[in-house]
Structures are given as C-alpha cells and as structure tokens.
Design a protein around this motif. Sequence first.
Motif, mmCIF file in Angstrom:
data_model
loop_
_atom_site.group_PDB
_atom_site.id
_atom_site.type_symbol
_atom_site.label_atom_id
_atom_site.label_comp_id
_atom_site.label_asym_id
_atom_site.label_seq_id
_atom_site.Cartn_x
_atom_site.Cartn_y
_atom_site.Cartn_z
ATOM 1 N N PHE A 1 -5.140 3.081 -2.594
ATOM 2 C CA PHE A 1 -4.734 4.203 -1.863
ATOM 3 C C PHE A 1 -5.756 4.935 -0.757
ATOM 4 O O PHE A 1 -5.464 5.095 0.260
ATOM 5 N N PHE B 1 1.005 -1.117 0.072
ATOM 6 C CA PHE B 1 0.013 0.087 -0.080
ATOM 7 C C PHE B 1 0.758 1.240 0.098
ATOM 8 O O PHE B 1 0.516 2.349 -0.689
ATOM 9 N N ASN C 1 2.354 1.939 -3.253
ATOM 10 C CA ASN C 1 1.408 2.512 -4.196
ATOM 11 C C ASN C 1 1.048 3.934 -3.864
ATOM 12 O O ASN C 1 1.017 5.027 -4.794
ATOM 13 N N VAL D 1 -5.967 2.059 -9.299
ATOM 14 C CA VAL D 1 -4.872 2.703 -8.387
ATOM 15 C C VAL D 1 -5.494 3.513 -7.105
ATOM 16 O O VAL D 1 -4.768 3.406 -6.234
ATOM 17 N N VAL E 1 1.763 6.887 -6.569
ATOM 18 C CA VAL E 1 0.715 8.068 -6.927
ATOM 19 C C VAL E 1 1.346 9.486 -6.851
ATOM 20 O O VAL E 1 0.991 10.062 -7.679
#
Lengths: 258, 282
Positions: free
Chosen positions: B85, A5, A8, B81, A12
């Motif tokens: 998150f 996580f 990720n 994605v 991002v």
Amino acid sequence: MKRLFEINILLVFLFLYIPIIVVVVFSFNSGEQISVWEGFSLDWYAKLIKNPDVWRACKNSLIIACAATVISTIIGTAAAVALNKYRFRLRNTIIHTLYLPLIIPDIVLAIALLTFYAQVKIPIGLASVIIAHIVFNVSYVAIVVRARLQGYDHTVEEAALDLGANEWQTFWKITFPLIAPGIIGGALLAFTLSIDDFVITFFTAGVGKTTLSVHIYNSLKFGITPELNAISTMLLVNSIVFILLFVWLHGKNIRRTI
Amino acid sequence: MRHNYRLFILLSPVILWLLCFFFVPLISALIYSFVERGTYGGVVWNFTLENYQRVFDGLYLRILWRSISTALVCTAICLLVGYPFAYYLAYYRPKLRNVLLLLVVVPFWINFLIRTYAWILILRTEGLLNSFLSILIPGFQPLEILNTPFAVQIGLVYGYLPFMILPLYAALEQMDFSLVDAAKDLGASPRHAFWHVTLPLSIPGILAGSMLVFIPTVGAFLTPDILGGGKVIFIGNVIERQFKSARDYPFGSALSFMLMVIVLAGTVLYFRALQDSESAET
C-alpha cells in the motif's frame, strides 16, 4: 504489477470502511434487529434524543474533553515553545519523557492512576478523569506544536526583535500567529482523543460519571440495540467534522507557506 | 538569569503534571505490586513477592504468550498488507495520493470502540458476513467467527493497520527511487532490486510501524473483550479483572509491570535495530 497494487489499495479501503458504513446504514434501520435490514426510519435517533442517560453521558464527555483540552493545550504549547527556544542540559531528557505516556499501554497508565488515586485518597469522579486525560493529551499537543515550530523560519522573529519589538510583542505578533494552526491542530486532536477515550476513562471515572464511550461499552455488555448504531453514527459525524476542520486548517497553512 | 526564569515558567507546568500524575502513579502501582491483598479488596502493607510468583504461574504465562504471539501475528499481517500500500503511494505517486493518505488517517480519528463494535455486526452468526455468504452459496452453514481468536485478530489488524501504513509511507516517500533504477540498469532483476535496495532503505519505516502496531496490540484490552466475548483472554483482560471485579490491586499491578517490561523491551530492541540499520547504510 501496478494492477496488483491497485487491487491491494481497493481491498484495504473496503476493509477499513465497510464496518463504518455498516454502522451508519443500520442506524437508520426500522427493526429491532441490529444487523438485519427491515426498512428506513429515524426511530432510533428519536429514542436516543429522549434517553436521559445519553444526555448525561454526553454532558460528562463534553465537560471532560473541554477541560482536558484547554489545560493540555496551554501547558503543552508552553512546553513546546520552551523546548524550541531554549537549549539546556535536560532538554533531550524532557523531549523523550514527553513521548513516554504515548508508549506505555493505556491500560497500564489507567491502573497506575487508579492505584494512585486510591493511595492519596483522591475521590474518583469527573476531576480524576480530566487529570488522566491531560496526561496523554499534553504529549500530543506538545508534539504537534513542536512540529509546527520546527517548520518555520525563525529569522522573522529575529527581524522583529531587531526592529525594536520586545520579546512579549514578538511572541504575540509573530510567533503566535505563525504557530496558531499547530496549536489549534493540537487542541482538535486532544479534544477528539478525549471524547473517544474509553480505557482510561473506564478505570478512572467514578460511579455515575459515565461518558459516551463508557455508555456505549455498557450497552454493548447489557444487550445490543440499534440505538447503539445511532449513538455511534453521531460520534462518527463529530469525528468527521473535526477531521475536516483539521484538514482545512492544514490546507490553509500549506497555501500560506507557498 | 531572565532566561532561566522564563524557561522555568514555560516548562514547569508540564513537568509537574507528568511528575504528579504519571511518574508518581507508576511508582505507586509498582509499590502495590509488592504488597499483599486485603481480604475485602484493600491492601495489607506487608512486603511480598507472591504477586510476581503468580505472574509466572503456567496459566498467566500462557495468557501472556497468547498476547505476545497474537500481537506479533497482527504486526506481520499489517506489514504484509501495509507495505505494498505504502509502496504504491510513494512509487507511483497517484494523483489522489493526499486523498488516499487522508482516507487512511480518518479511521484513526474515529472512536475505537465503535470501530470494534462494527465488527460484531459483521461477524456474528446472524451477521452480515454470513448473510452475504449464504446468498452466494446455497445451503451454506453459518460460520461461528465472533468470540474466537480469529475475530480478535481481525479486530486488532483493523484497529492498527493505519499505524503501520503511515510510517512506511513516510520512509518510502523520502527514498530516492533512482537508486532502484540504477540497480536495474546494472542488471539486477526487479525482485533482486527490491530485496537489496528498496527493502533495506525502508527498514526505519518498517521498524517504526511495527513498534506502533505491536505496543498497543500486546496490551489490548478492548478488542479481545468485545470480539472475544470473554472467551479469548489477553493479559489486558486479566489486568482489568483484577481492578474491576476481583479487586486484587497488587496482582493487577504486578501483571501491568510485566506488560510494561515487555513493551519497554520491545522499544529497546527497536532502537537497537534502528541503529544497526543506520550503521549498515553508511
């Protein structure tokens, strides 16, 4: 699992911020190349300041944004107050209607206004852009202010009325200070959206009434120079100042409610 | 009576404004879509269905389909994605949660044009991505990414990812994670618990996020224009041409109404699905 996580999240943020950082870094590039680093300089900013087109565009952007912000904040706030205070038959319809300008693709709103202006012979200039900006800004303002109105304790208003204040006094002494952060927040949002808008301005602005966004677009089409990076960075700084203001206001009223 | 008067004063400016400069213009565009174009750019006030017949021409249907399919792919990527998150922020509640959320919102405040333009610097043949890769891989042949559908797809995901993350986070943050623990205690594997507890409970967030990404991407004009370099044509670009260069307002209006129908159909599907998910919960 937690590691995955976190990777990720990191990816991002890299994805979201690398392009922005690239623009800022290359605005300080000394060379003619837009994405090959040749050394630090402020040349492009110097060029920018001397460019009369940029100043004219900047002036137009500010006139449009200020006028659209003031008008949409006043009428948007009035609508939010009315929708919060009164219960009436068409209330839900009006609330849903307020969301419509946000749901419809901006290009559709833009061409609808363009055909309308052509039909009723409203000349395309600055006023036509201001009118268009108010259409989407008023919805944002009404939504932000309404959220703020829903979030506070209405018994304080009743208390003021019980203690002998009239409705006018109650509004200015109680309601207004309480929702002021919402109103300012809505105004900041409207101003930013107005400054940043391209699609609607592009279709509804008259010849020569170029705003900063339209100027950037035109420069993109007629050859990219590093000057574009410099204008972009200045607009970025403007946006960041407004975000900080927004957060500061928001943070302040969180503390107040505690 | 006094109440009615105040209500009228407060509400009429907004209603009048939206009536005059939102609904009437939409109707005006609708009327335009049913008349003939004039020879020199104006319109001839003769009723015709020809503009809509042209919309259903093979060429424009293909472009329409390209816009829809790209918007769907964009929504799917944002979801894949954005979900982990938002899940991480809601479930692990990291100390920096508010800062992380703010950092997701910041790009929303930054000029869309500039954010899209930034990708030109990265993706062009002499751009940063190729320079970077050629340092890593000796003898590397530069990739031609700019002005391809792939570049447009990147730009769209970039532009609308925050719109997916925020509603997902709002849905997951309200969720009671002890339900997941209960499922695990009762013997469900983590995967099973996710598919049968977490995911169904977050459906409203998924739907809202998908709407917020799909609607602007299907009508996108700027991203394909800038990153597609005139080679990747979306419905938004065709509309723009009718108004800016072809001066065919009637056909442009007809295309806009097709776009609006798609968007409104999406909205209706959204509310349908939302109702279904709510009735499934109770």
